[in-house]
Design a protein around this motif. Sequence first.
Motif, short mmCIF file in Angstrom:
data_model
loop_
_atom_site.label_atom_id
_atom_site.label_comp_id
_atom_site.label_asym_id
_atom_site.label_seq_id
_atom_site.Cartn_x
_atom_site.Cartn_y
_atom_site.Cartn_z
N MET A 72 1.18 -1.45 0.02
CA MET A 72 -0.27 -0.22 -0.11
C MET A 72 1.24 0.98 -0.21
N ALA A 73 1.98 0.74 0.81
CA ALA A 73 2.54 2.30 1.20
C ALA A 73 3.45 2.25 -0.02
N ALA A 74 3.85 1.59 -1.45
CA ALA A 74 4.24 1.56 -2.25
C ALA A 74 3.46 1.97 -3.77
N ASN A 104 -7.72 -5.59 -3.22
CA ASN A 104 -6.91 -6.86 -2.56
C ASN A 104 -8.11 -6.75 -1.44
N PRO A 105 -9.43 -7.49 -1.15
CA PRO A 105 -10.33 -7.06 0.43
C PRO A 105 -9.57 -8.15 1.75
N ALA A 106 -8.97 -9.26 0.66
CA ALA A 106 -8.63 -10.02 2.12
C ALA A 106 -7.00 -9.78 2.71
N VAL A 107 -6.38 -8.98 1.73
CA VAL A 107 -5.34 -7.98 2.72
C VAL A 107 -5.26 -6.49 3.47
N TYR A 108 -6.41 -6.34 3.15
CA TYR A 108 -6.91 -4.79 3.83
C TYR A 108 -7.26 -5.74 4.92
N ASP A 109 -8.66 -6.96 4.75
CA ASP A 109 -9.12 -7.69 6.37
C ASP A 109 -8.09 -7.22 6.69
N ALA A 110 -6.51 -7.68 6.72
CA ALA A 110 -5.80 -8.53 7.37
C ALA A 110 -5.58 -7.61 7.91
N MET A 111 -5.19 -6.37 6.82
CA MET A 111 -4.58 -4.93 7.33
C MET A 111 -5.48 -4.64 8.72
N ASP A 131 5.79 2.81 8.12
CA ASP A 131 5.57 3.41 6.90
C ASP A 131 4.55 3.37 5.65
N ALA A 132 3.05 3.02 6.14
CA ALA A 132 1.94 3.01 4.80
C ALA A 132 1.47 4.40 5.54
N PHE A 133 1.61 4.31 6.78
CA PHE A 133 0.70 5.77 7.61
C PHE A 133 2.01 6.84 6.97
N ALA A 134 2.87 6.75 7.38
CA ALA A 134 3.68 7.78 6.78
C ALA A 134 3.82 8.24 4.94
N ALA A 135 3.31 7.46 4.42
CA ALA A 135 3.16 7.30 2.67
C ALA A 135 1.74 8.33 2.47
N LEU A 136 0.26 7.89 3.59
CA LEU A 136 -0.27 9.19 3.45
C LEU A 136 0.02 10.39 3.39
N LEU A 137 0.48 10.80 5.23
CA LEU A 137 0.66 11.78 5.57
C LEU A 137 1.60 12.82 4.66
N GLU A 138 2.79 12.13 3.68
CA GLU A 138 3.53 12.33 2.80
C GLU A 138 2.89 13.10 1.36
N GLY A 139 1.88 12.41 1.02
CA GLY A 139 0.59 12.36 0.07
C GLY A 139 -0.39 13.79 0.68
N GLU A 155 -4.86 11.04 10.26
CA GLU A 155 -5.89 10.47 11.04
C GLU A 155 -7.58 10.55 10.32
N VAL A 156 -7.53 11.65 10.14
CA VAL A 156 -9.04 11.96 9.49
C VAL A 156 -9.65 11.14 8.25
N PHE A 157 -8.55 11.92 7.64
CA PHE A 157 -8.35 11.75 6.10
C PHE A 157 -8.93 9.73 5.41
N TRP A 158 -8.02 9.70 6.31
CA TRP A 158 -7.50 8.56 6.72
C TRP A 158 -8.96 7.50 7.34
N ALA A 159 -9.53 7.75 8.08
CA ALA A 159 -11.09 7.15 8.56
C ALA A 159 -11.62 7.31 7.03
N ALA A 160 -11.69 8.97 7.06
CA ALA A 160 -13.03 9.45 5.50
C ALA A 160 -12.38 7.73 4.52
N LEU A 161 -11.06 8.06 4.79
CA LEU A 161 -10.67 6.70 3.20
C LEU A 161 -11.10 5.28 3.58
#
Length: 192
Positions: A72-74, A104-111, A131-139, A155-161
């Motif tokens: 996801m980060a990549a 990637n529904p199963a991977v997303y569920d695992a995450m 790193d996945a969170f850092a990628a969101l922050l950078e983006g 965090e708020v943007f991520w929660a909305a997504l």
Amino acid sequence: MSVQERKERERAGRERLIVATAREIAEEQGWDAVTTRRLAERIEYSQPVLYSHFRGKREIIGAVALEGAAEMAAALRASIAAADGPRARVTALARAYLDFAERNPAVYDAMFRLDGGLAFAQEDTPEPLKDAFAALLEGLGEAARDGARPALFTEVFWAALHGLATLTRAGRLPRGDAERRVQLLVDRLALL
């Protein structure tokens, strides 16, 4: 190459095979279908071999989650690298996140849904999750600096997504309006 190095390489290869196979079964049939017996049969190793790598399904789910977080980060970084301008980067980031969740529904569920024994937002959070969170922050870049703490905004943007991804997948939101939802989210939260 020493015998020890060869054994370590073989062990790492078995672990990758176990994780890849668990992920494959989960994507095909759901996580309930992932059992140590089924994994052992599919990879042609005994159940004790599986347990020599992972204490059980929970750790396997955690390994899939960590692999997914790195992917996801990549994907997030690739999406923002190709976008021109702050608004385009935030839009591309949102689309990439939602696309990853859908593909990637199963991977997303695992995450995010299943218990893989991983800590979030703590000192012992594994690096791929950070790193996945850092990628969101950078983006989010400039959008995350609109007066709020950048991490809090992220965090708020991520929660909305996450809400959009989860509700769409559950059939609670019609797929036809997905792009309008992304634009609304960017318009209201990013303020670029």
